[in-house]
Write a protein that holds these residues in place. Structure first.
Motif, PDB file in Angstrom:
ATOM      1  N   GLY A  40      50.038  82.614  -8.058  1.00  0.00           N
ATOM      2  CA  GLY A  40      49.384  82.124  -6.836  1.00  0.00           C
ATOM      3  C   GLY A  40      49.007  80.649  -6.949  1.00  0.00           C
ATOM      4  O   GLY A  40      48.587  80.026  -5.974  1.00  0.00           O
ATOM      5  N   GLY A  41      49.153  80.082  -8.168  1.00  0.00           N
ATOM      6  CA  GLY A  41      48.827  78.668  -8.371  1.00  0.00           C
ATOM      7  C   GLY A  41      49.838  77.769  -7.665  1.00  0.00           C
ATOM      8  O   GLY A  41      50.923  78.202  -7.276  1.00  0.00           O
ATOM      9  N   ARG A  42      49.464  76.497  -7.517  1.00  0.00           N
ATOM     10  CA  ARG A  42      50.278  75.591  -6.698  1.00  0.00           C
ATOM     11  C   ARG A  42      50.626  74.290  -7.413  1.00  0.00           C
ATOM     12  O   ARG A  42      49.843  73.795  -8.215  1.00  0.00           O
ATOM     13  N   LEU A  43      51.773  73.766  -7.023  1.00  0.00           N
ATOM     14  CA  LEU A  43      52.160  72.407  -7.407  1.00  0.00           C
ATOM     15  C   LEU A  43      52.236  71.599  -6.127  1.00  0.00           C
ATOM     16  O   LEU A  43      53.009  71.929  -5.219  1.00  0.00           O
ATOM     17  N   ARG A  44      51.402  70.573  -6.013  1.00  0.00           N
ATOM     18  CA  ARG A  44      51.390  69.727  -4.811  1.00  0.00           C
ATOM     19  C   ARG A  44      52.053  68.399  -5.139  1.00  0.00           C
ATOM     20  O   ARG A  44      51.699  67.748  -6.116  1.00  0.00           O
ATOM     21  N   ILE A  45      52.996  68.028  -4.279  1.00  0.00           N
ATOM     22  CA  ILE A  45      53.809  66.837  -4.537  1.00  0.00           C
ATOM     23  C   ILE A  45      53.744  65.907  -3.328  1.00  0.00           C
ATOM     24  O   ILE A  45      53.803  66.377  -2.186  1.00  0.00           O
ATOM     25  N   ALA A  46      53.674  64.612  -3.602  1.00  0.00           N
ATOM     26  CA  ALA A  46      53.830  63.621  -2.530  1.00  0.00           C
ATOM     27  C   ALA A  46      54.689  62.489  -3.070  1.00  0.00           C
ATOM     28  O   ALA A  46      54.568  62.104  -4.237  1.00  0.00           O
ATOM     29  N   THR A  47      55.580  61.995  -2.230  1.00  0.00           N
ATOM     30  CA  THR A  47      56.406  60.843  -2.631  1.00  0.00           C
ATOM     31  C   THR A  47      56.825  60.070  -1.382  1.00  0.00           C
ATOM     32  O   THR A  47      56.940  60.627  -0.298  1.00  0.00           O
ATOM     33  N   ASP A  48      57.073  58.781  -1.584  1.00  0.00           N
ATOM     34  CA  ASP A  48      57.586  57.951  -0.488  1.00  0.00           C
ATOM     35  C   ASP A  48      59.109  57.862  -0.565  1.00  0.00           C
ATOM     36  O   ASP A  48      59.732  57.266   0.308  1.00  0.00           O
ATOM     37  N   GLN A  49      59.715  58.439  -1.607  1.00  0.00           N
ATOM     38  CA  GLN A  49      61.161  58.298  -1.840  1.00  0.00           C
ATOM     39  C   GLN A  49      61.919  59.467  -1.227  1.00  0.00           C
ATOM     40  O   GLN A  49      61.875  60.584  -1.761  1.00  0.00           O
ATOM     41  N   THR A  50      62.649  59.214  -0.159  1.00  0.00           N
ATOM     42  CA  THR A  50      63.305  60.311   0.558  1.00  0.00           C
ATOM     43  C   THR A  50      64.326  61.033  -0.315  1.00  0.00           C
ATOM     44  O   THR A  50      64.350  62.264  -0.351  1.00  0.00           O
ATOM     45  N   ASP A  51      65.146  60.297  -1.049  1.00  0.00           N
ATOM     46  CA  ASP A  51      66.188  61.005  -1.808  1.00  0.00           C
ATOM     47  C   ASP A  51      65.597  61.814  -2.964  1.00  0.00           C
ATOM     48  O   ASP A  51      66.071  62.910  -3.272  1.00  0.00           O
ATOM     49  N   TYR A  52      64.536  61.305  -3.556  1.00  0.00           N
ATOM     50  CA  TYR A  52      63.844  62.071  -4.611  1.00  0.00           C
ATOM     51  C   TYR A  52      63.253  63.345  -3.993  1.00  0.00           C
ATOM     52  O   TYR A  52      63.362  64.439  -4.542  1.00  0.00           O
ATOM     53  N   PHE A  53      62.664  63.194  -2.817  1.00  0.00           N
ATOM     54  CA  PHE A  53      62.057  64.340  -2.148  1.00  0.00           C
ATOM     55  C   PHE A  53      63.101  65.420  -1.829  1.00  0.00           C
ATOM     56  O   PHE A  53      62.862  66.605  -2.039  1.00  0.00           O
ATOM     57  N   ARG A  54      64.266  64.982  -1.364  1.00  0.00           N
ATOM     58  CA  ARG A  54      65.337  65.955  -1.048  1.00  0.00           C
ATOM     59  C   ARG A  54      65.766  66.693  -2.318  1.00  0.00           C
ATOM     60  O   ARG A  54      66.039  67.888  -2.296  1.00  0.00           O
ATOM     61  N   GLU A  55      65.822  65.971  -3.427  1.00  0.00           N
ATOM     62  CA  GLU A  55      66.190  66.586  -4.700  1.00  0.00           C
ATOM     63  C   GLU A  55      65.125  67.609  -5.134  1.00  0.00           C
ATOM     64  O   GLU A  55      65.450  68.718  -5.592  1.00  0.00           O
ATOM     65  N   ILE A  56      63.864  67.248  -4.947  1.00  0.00           N
ATOM     66  CA  ILE A  56      62.768  68.171  -5.279  1.00  0.00           C
ATOM     67  C   ILE A  56      62.878  69.427  -4.411  1.00  0.00           C
ATOM     68  O   ILE A  56      62.792  70.561  -4.903  1.00  0.00           O
ATOM     69  N   GLU A  57      63.106  69.238  -3.124  1.00  0.00           N
ATOM     70  CA  GLU A  57      63.253  70.387  -2.202  1.00  0.00           C
ATOM     71  C   GLU A  57      64.421  71.271  -2.635  1.00  0.00           C
ATOM     72  O   GLU A  57      64.338  72.496  -2.600  1.00  0.00           O
ATOM     73  N   ARG A  58      65.526  70.630  -3.035  1.00  0.00           N
ATOM     74  CA  ARG A  58      66.735  71.376  -3.413  1.00  0.00           C
ATOM     75  C   ARG A  58      66.452  72.236  -4.665  1.00  0.00           C
ATOM     76  O   ARG A  58      66.770  73.417  -4.711  1.00  0.00           O
ATOM     77  N   LEU A  59      65.802  71.633  -5.664  1.00  0.00           N
ATOM     78  CA  LEU A  59      65.496  72.375  -6.893  1.00  0.00           C
ATOM     79  C   LEU A  59      64.497  73.497  -6.606  1.00  0.00           C
ATOM     80  O   LEU A  59      64.632  74.607  -7.133  1.00  0.00           O
ATOM     81  N   ALA A  60      63.517  73.215  -5.757  1.00  0.00           N
ATOM     82  CA  ALA A  60      62.495  74.223  -5.438  1.00  0.00           C
ATOM     83  C   ALA A  60      63.114  75.387  -4.664  1.00  0.00           C
ATOM     84  O   ALA A  60      62.802  76.552  -4.921  1.00  0.00           O
ATOM     85  N   ALA A  61      64.014  75.077  -3.744  1.00  0.00           N
ATOM     86  CA  ALA A  61      64.628  76.118  -2.906  1.00  0.00           C
ATOM     87  C   ALA A  61      65.480  77.057  -3.754  1.00  0.00           C
ATOM     88  O   ALA A  61      65.641  78.226  -3.421  1.00  0.00           O
TER      89      ALA A  61
END
Ligand SMILES: C[S@@+](CC[C@H](N)C(=O)[O-])C[C@H]1O[C@@H](n2cnc3c(N)ncnc32)[C@H](O)[C@@H]1O
Length: 208
Positions: A144-165
């Motif tokens: 139930g614990g969480r990892l909260r992420i924020a970034t201004d880098q769109t391509d890094y964010f897409r990569e994070i989303e891809r790995l998380a998905a």
């Protein structure tokens, strides 16, 4: 604690926790005076976000992870000035801290606020968010614990989303959509009207 002169420096140094043994998980009882839910700020920088969170939630414990000496020192000073007993800093590398120093199932929230972006393709291997990193986060989080992420880098964010998905061990949530506390980099990006991407991952399963 003294707030001036040499005594201040000595007291601020005491906010940094230096593990006696880097090959064993941290003893949280040694770090904090009270047993409480733990939040860890990965790459806490100058500690503004960490100390604001710690002031807001005195009933929780907060650990900052940062590798740069000067930023560790700034973070320790902020914690000292705010008279917080529920926040400490460890000067160590993020991936090592998550994999080897955080005890299994000990962390309720990890914060990864504006990780170094390494925008050039040839440098992207330096990015902290990888499949192995996500596996280590999973091990250290409570169910139930969480990892909260924020970034201004769109391509890094897409990569994070891809790995998380791709990971069945987490679900994506939007519980980090409007954070109450802003980190130093967040303030900077907001002032520059730079878009900020956010994601929160909740650990749904303890199966590794
Ligand atoms: C872009 S700054 C963001 C600082 C802070 N989280 C904020 O939002 O204001 C990234 C921070 O992470 C630290 N950092 C980057 N990679 C790290 C690593 N592998 N281990 C420890 N600290 C790291 C940097 O030294 C820096 O202080």
């Amino acid at each position: 604690m003294q707030h001036n002169g040499r005594n201040h420096i000595v007291a601020a140094d005491a906010i940094e926790f230096v593990p006696a043994d880097y090959f064993r998980p941290l003893s949280l009882a040694e770090i904090f005076p009270r047993t409480a839910s733990l939040e860890v700020d990965l790459g806490c920088g100058d500690g503004a976000y960490l100390s604001a969170l710690a002031q807001q939630s005195p009933d929780r414990n907060f650990l900052g992870i940062e590798r740069l000496f000067g930023r560790v020192r700034s973070a320790c000073h902020k914690i000292l000035h705010a008279d917080l007993t529920n926040a400490r800093i460890v000067r160590v590398e993020i991936a090592y801290a998550v994999s080897h120093l955080c005890p299994a199932r000990s962390v309720e929230v990890f914060h990864l606020m504006f990780p170094d972006p390494w925008p050039k393709r040839r440098h992207s291997r330096h990015r902290v968010f990888t499949e192995e990193f996500l596996a280590a986060i999973h091990r250290a989080l409570t169910v139930g614990g969480r990892l909260r992420i924020a970034t201004d880098q769109t391509d890094y964010f897409r990569e994070i989303e891809r790995l998380a998905a791709r990971s069945p061990r987490f679900v994506m949530t939007d519980d980090h959509a409007s954070p109450v506390v802003a980190s130093t980099f967040e303030v900077r990006f907001r002032q520059g009207e730079i878009e900020i991407h956010r994601l929160s991952l909740r650990k749904v399963s303890d199966v590794t």
